[in-house]
Design a protein around this motif. Sequence first.
Motif, PDB file in Angstrom:
ATOM      1  N   LEU A 126      70.188   8.029 -25.903  1.00  0.00           N
ATOM      2  CA  LEU A 126      69.246   7.114 -25.259  1.00  0.00           C
ATOM      3  C   LEU A 126      67.932   7.052 -26.031  1.00  0.00           C
ATOM      4  CD1 LEU A 126      68.836   5.259 -22.850  1.00  0.00           C
ATOM      5  CD2 LEU A 126      68.182   7.237 -21.485  1.00  0.00           C
ATOM      6  N   TYR A 127      67.475   8.186 -26.528  1.00  0.00           N
ATOM      7  CA  TYR A 127      66.241   8.225 -27.316  1.00  0.00           C
ATOM      8  C   TYR A 127      66.396   7.374 -28.580  1.00  0.00           C
ATOM      9  CZ  TYR A 127      62.033  10.242 -29.456  1.00  0.00           C
ATOM     10  OH  TYR A 127      60.792  10.410 -30.022  1.00  0.00           O
ATOM     11  N   ILE A 128      67.515   7.555 -29.296  1.00  0.00           N
ATOM     12  CA  ILE A 128      67.749   6.818 -30.537  1.00  0.00           C
ATOM     13  C   ILE A 128      67.926   5.324 -30.253  1.00  0.00           C
ATOM     14  CG2 ILE A 128      69.298   6.527 -32.502  1.00  0.00           C
ATOM     15  CD1 ILE A 128      67.598   9.059 -32.586  1.00  0.00           C
ATOM     16  N   LEU A 129      68.716   4.994 -29.230  1.00  0.00           N
ATOM     17  CA  LEU A 129      68.914   3.583 -28.885  1.00  0.00           C
ATOM     18  C   LEU A 129      67.608   2.926 -28.455  1.00  0.00           C
ATOM     19  CD1 LEU A 129      72.316   3.766 -26.952  1.00  0.00           C
ATOM     20  CD2 LEU A 129      71.913   2.778 -29.221  1.00  0.00           C
ATOM     21  N   GLY A 130      66.772   3.665 -27.740  1.00  0.00           N
ATOM     22  CA  GLY A 130      65.468   3.135 -27.352  1.00  0.00           C
ATOM     23  C   GLY A 130      64.607   2.830 -28.565  1.00  0.00           C
ATOM     24  N   LEU A 166      70.259  -1.183 -19.501  1.00  0.00           N
ATOM     25  CA  LEU A 166      71.636  -1.515 -19.881  1.00  0.00           C
ATOM     26  C   LEU A 166      72.476  -0.264 -20.094  1.00  0.00           C
ATOM     27  CD1 LEU A 166      71.038  -4.468 -22.372  1.00  0.00           C
ATOM     28  CD2 LEU A 166      71.896  -4.598 -20.020  1.00  0.00           C
ATOM     29  N   PHE A 167      71.867   0.774 -20.623  1.00  0.00           N
ATOM     30  CA  PHE A 167      72.596   2.027 -20.884  1.00  0.00           C
ATOM     31  C   PHE A 167      73.205   2.570 -19.594  1.00  0.00           C
ATOM     32  CE2 PHE A 167      73.039   6.574 -21.465  1.00  0.00           C
ATOM     33  CZ  PHE A 167      73.533   6.692 -22.758  1.00  0.00           C
ATOM     34  N   ILE A 168      72.404   2.618 -18.541  1.00  0.00           N
ATOM     35  CA  ILE A 168      72.892   3.165 -17.272  1.00  0.00           C
ATOM     36  C   ILE A 168      73.886   2.214 -16.622  1.00  0.00           C
ATOM     37  CG2 ILE A 168      72.231   3.905 -14.956  1.00  0.00           C
ATOM     38  CD1 ILE A 168      71.479   5.838 -17.212  1.00  0.00           C
ATOM     39  N   LYS A 169      73.614   0.918 -16.651  1.00  0.00           N
ATOM     40  CA  LYS A 169      74.534  -0.037 -16.034  1.00  0.00           C
ATOM     41  C   LYS A 169      75.893  -0.014 -16.730  1.00  0.00           C
ATOM     42  CE  LYS A 169      72.085  -1.641 -12.695  1.00  0.00           C
ATOM     43  NZ  LYS A 169      72.498  -1.367 -11.282  1.00  0.00           N
ATOM     44  N   GLN A 170      75.903   0.078 -18.037  1.00  0.00           N
ATOM     45  CA  GLN A 170      77.161   0.142 -18.768  1.00  0.00           C
ATOM     46  C   GLN A 170      77.867   1.474 -18.530  1.00  0.00           C
ATOM     47  OE1 GLN A 170      78.720  -2.381 -20.825  1.00  0.00           O
ATOM     48  NE2 GLN A 170      77.286  -3.440 -19.472  1.00  0.00           N
ATOM     49  N   LEU A 171      77.099   2.532 -18.419  1.00  0.00           N
ATOM     50  CA  LEU A 171      77.695   3.841 -18.137  1.00  0.00           C
ATOM     51  C   LEU A 171      78.349   3.848 -16.766  1.00  0.00           C
ATOM     52  CD1 LEU A 171      77.876   6.524 -19.682  1.00  0.00           C
ATOM     53  CD2 LEU A 171      75.876   7.301 -18.395  1.00  0.00           C
ATOM     54  N   GLN A 172      77.709   3.224 -15.801  1.00  0.00           N
ATOM     55  CA  GLN A 172      78.280   3.124 -14.464  1.00  0.00           C
ATOM     56  C   GLN A 172      79.538   2.264 -14.452  1.00  0.00           C
ATOM     57  OE1 GLN A 172      74.815   1.699 -12.384  1.00  0.00           O
ATOM     58  NE2 GLN A 172      74.130   3.759 -11.841  1.00  0.00           N
ATOM     59  N   ASP A 210      80.132   3.785 -22.532  1.00  0.00           N
ATOM     60  CA  ASP A 210      79.039   4.606 -23.036  1.00  0.00           C
ATOM     61  C   ASP A 210      78.480   3.970 -24.301  1.00  0.00           C
ATOM     62  OD1 ASP A 210      77.266   6.519 -23.847  1.00  0.00           O
ATOM     63  OD2 ASP A 210      78.649   8.204 -23.723  1.00  0.00           O
ATOM     64  N   LEU A 211      77.310   3.352 -24.208  1.00  0.00           N
ATOM     65  CA  LEU A 211      76.690   2.718 -25.369  1.00  0.00           C
ATOM     66  C   LEU A 211      76.254   3.736 -26.417  1.00  0.00           C
ATOM     67  CD1 LEU A 211      74.416   0.010 -23.669  1.00  0.00           C
ATOM     68  CD2 LEU A 211      76.704  -0.265 -24.620  1.00  0.00           C
ATOM     69  N   GLY A 212      76.197   4.991 -26.021  1.00  0.00           N
ATOM     70  CA  GLY A 212      75.738   6.014 -26.952  1.00  0.00           C
ATOM     71  C   GLY A 212      76.815   6.609 -27.832  1.00  0.00           C
ATOM     72  N   ARG A 213      78.065   6.200 -27.660  1.00  0.00           N
ATOM     73  CA  ARG A 213      79.151   6.784 -28.461  1.00  0.00           C
ATOM     74  C   ARG A 213      78.953   6.592 -29.962  1.00  0.00           C
ATOM     75  NH1 ARG A 213      83.330   9.001 -25.943  1.00  0.00           N
ATOM     76  NH2 ARG A 213      83.697   8.549 -23.741  1.00  0.00           N
ATOM     77  N   PRO A 214      78.548   5.409 -30.445  1.00  0.00           N
ATOM     78  CA  PRO A 214      78.318   5.280 -31.895  1.00  0.00           C
ATOM     79  C   PRO A 214      77.242   6.235 -32.406  1.00  0.00           C
ATOM     80  CG  PRO A 214      78.469   3.124 -30.863  1.00  0.00           C
ATOM     81  CD  PRO A 214      78.403   4.110 -29.751  1.00  0.00           C
TER      82      PRO A 214
END
Length: 299
Positions: free
Chosen positions: A111-115, A209-215, A219-223
Motif C-alpha cells: 500500500l505504501y509503494i502503490l500510494g 481502491l486497494f481495500i475495495k478490490q481486496l474485499q 489483491d492489487l499489491g501482488r505485483p
Amino acid sequence: MSIANDIRTAFSRRDNALNQLLLINVLVFVGLVLIEAIMRLTGTYLEYYPNVIRQFQLPADLSSLLRHPWTLLTYAFTHEGFFHILFNLLNLYWFGALVREYLGDRRLVSLYILGALAGAAFFLLSFNLIPALRIYPNVSLLGASASVTAIIMAAATLLPEYTFNLLLIGPVRIKYIAAVVILLSIIAINQGNPGGGIAHIGGALIGFLFIKQLQAGRDLGRPVQAVGEFVGGLLSGRPRLRVTHRNTAAPAAAAPVKKGTLPKPEQDEIDVILDKISRSGYESLSKDEKQKLFRASQK
C-alpha cells in the motif's frame, strides 16, 4: 548494542514492516541533514547540494524524469524540514499500525509503494496535461504524504467506525479524519502547493481502491510483493530453486473421510465479527477476534 546493530536487527525481521518504513524515512532524512551541514560548513552547498537532492525528488519535467527514473519511489522516502517528516511519520505510525494489524506486513508495504506510485502518476499527469499548472517552473515532489494518505484512506475504508482519541478534540471516527485529509489536500491545491495536494488525492484514491478490490478478492499489491521477493532473492544471493521429489514407494491408501469431520467454514463467524465492528468499532474486538480477521484476510 550499537546503533548499526539495532538498524541491522530491525531490517532482519520479517514482521517489522512498519518500523522498517519509519526507519528508512528517518535514515534518509538524517543522511541529507548531515550532507547539507557538511556542505554548508565547507562552502559547497550552493554548488553541489541541489544536485544531491535532485537524486531523490520527483521532477515534473519528463525529460528530467527519464534521467532519474528511480525518483518515482525515492521521493516518497525523502523529506526536507523537521515538521514535514514529523507529521508524516506520526500519521504513518498511527494508521499504519491499524492497517498492519488487520492486513499484515506485506500489504502495508504494498500500500505504501502503490500510494507513492499513484501520487507520482497524478502529479506527473497534472503538470504535463493541465495548462494552468504550467505556470509553476521546475516543480518537484518530495515527501511520504501520498503514501501516508493512501494508508489513511485504506484504514478509513476498511474500518470507517474506528475511533481515534485526538488531543484537544476527543474521540473522532476515522472516516471523518480521512475526509479532513482530503479537504486539506484540495485546499493545498488552491494555496500554492498544487503538486502536494494532487499527489495526496492520487494516494487517497489508490488507498480506497486497494481495500475495495481486496474485499472483492483481488489483491492489487501482488505485483509489488512479487517484485519485492525477486529483489530480495537477488540481494540475499539465494535464488529460488524448485525442488521435486520422486517417490518410489507404493502410494498408501487414502484414509476415508467421514461426513462431518471437515472444518466448518469460518465465514459465518467472520460476518459476526464484521457486524460487531460496524456496531461498536474495531477497538471493541478481542485479541482473538482480531487474529481471526487477520487469518481470514490471508486466505
